[in-house]
Design an enzyme around this catalytic site. Sequence first.
Site, short mmCIF file in Angstrom:
data_model
loop_
_atom_site.label_atom_id
_atom_site.label_comp_id
_atom_site.label_asym_id
_atom_site.label_seq_id
_atom_site.Cartn_x
_atom_site.Cartn_y
_atom_site.Cartn_z
N ASP A 11 57.56 39.56 33.83
CA ASP A 11 57.73 40.74 32.98
C ASP A 11 56.49 40.84 32.08
OD1 ASP A 11 58.08 38.92 30.91
OD2 ASP A 11 60.05 39.65 30.30
N CYS A 69 58.44 34.87 32.34
CA CYS A 69 58.74 35.83 31.28
C CYS A 69 58.34 35.16 29.98
CB CYS A 69 60.21 36.29 31.31
SG CYS A 69 61.43 35.03 30.93
N THR A 71 59.91 33.40 27.67
CA THR A 71 60.39 32.01 27.59
C THR A 71 60.49 31.34 28.96
OG1 THR A 71 62.65 32.79 27.82
CG2 THR A 71 61.82 32.51 25.56
N ILE A 73 63.19 31.75 30.53
CA ILE A 73 64.64 31.55 30.64
C ILE A 73 65.31 32.73 31.34
CG2 ILE A 73 66.80 31.22 29.37
CD1 ILE A 73 65.13 29.79 27.18
N GLY A 74 65.08 33.93 30.82
CA GLY A 74 65.76 35.10 31.39
C GLY A 74 65.44 35.29 32.86
N HIS A 102 63.93 16.27 43.76
CA HIS A 102 65.39 16.12 43.70
C HIS A 102 66.15 17.41 43.99
CE1 HIS A 102 65.11 12.39 40.84
NE2 HIS A 102 64.43 12.24 41.95
N ARG A 136 69.49 11.13 49.46
CA ARG A 136 70.68 11.21 48.62
C ARG A 136 70.83 12.57 47.92
NH1 ARG A 136 66.84 8.92 45.28
NH2 ARG A 136 67.02 9.35 43.03
N HIS A 137 69.73 13.32 47.87
CA HIS A 137 69.78 14.62 47.19
C HIS A 137 70.38 15.72 48.06
CE1 HIS A 137 67.53 12.72 44.07
NE2 HIS A 137 66.59 12.37 44.94
C1 RB5 Z 1 60.98 40.03 26.56
O1 RB5 Z 1 60.76 40.41 25.28
C2 RB5 Z 1 61.64 38.66 26.61
O2 RB5 Z 1 62.98 38.78 26.24
C3 RB5 Z 1 61.53 38.06 27.97
O3 RB5 Z 1 60.18 37.96 28.32
C4 RB5 Z 1 62.12 36.69 28.17
O4 RB5 Z 1 61.65 35.78 27.22
C5 RB5 Z 1 63.56 36.62 28.35
O5 RB5 Z 1 64.16 35.57 28.60
#
Ligand code: RB5
Length: 150
Positions: A11, A69, A71, A73-74, A102, A136-137
């Site tokens: 993103d 992105c 973080t 994470i998303g 693994h 094992r994995h």
């Molecule tokens: C975008 O602002 C931000 O939310 C996205 O890049 C990301 O970090 C989401 O997990």
Amino acid sequence: MSFKKVMVASDHGGYRLKQDIISFLEKIHIEVTDGGCDDDEDSVDYPIYGEKAARAVVSKKVDGAIIICGTGIGISIAANRVKGARAALCDNAEYAKLTRLHNDCNILALGGRFIDGQTARKIIFAWLNTEYEGGRHEKRIKMLDEIEAV
Ligand code: RB5
């Protein structure tokens, strides 16, 4: 090396790191598909790019994907909604190595606002150059597939 063809997608929060990673991958002769986005001027939605990269991987258009992105994470949550995707968010090379060994990780997720280009290159190098250990994995990977089947 497990990954000869790799999609890189992000993103806006991961756009700059994506561009850096694409240059790096091309230098080391990986066949790269740029899955977008195309700039960091407009705010875009990370689920679109996480899904796109994961679908390219599970349909075998590419061998693996790197998704970014802000973080990491998303976009990793989005990718992992696609059946067969095993996306892992890594902020160091040891994690990248272990998730290949693994978890047979097929999608590497990075946080574009939290790691620099040099760190990203070390993580990617470890991810690209580590083979899944199997053994094992294997049972646990099958268990992941069974969760998806319900
Ligand atoms: C975008 O602002 C931000 O939310 C996205 O890049 C990301 O970090 C989401 O997990």
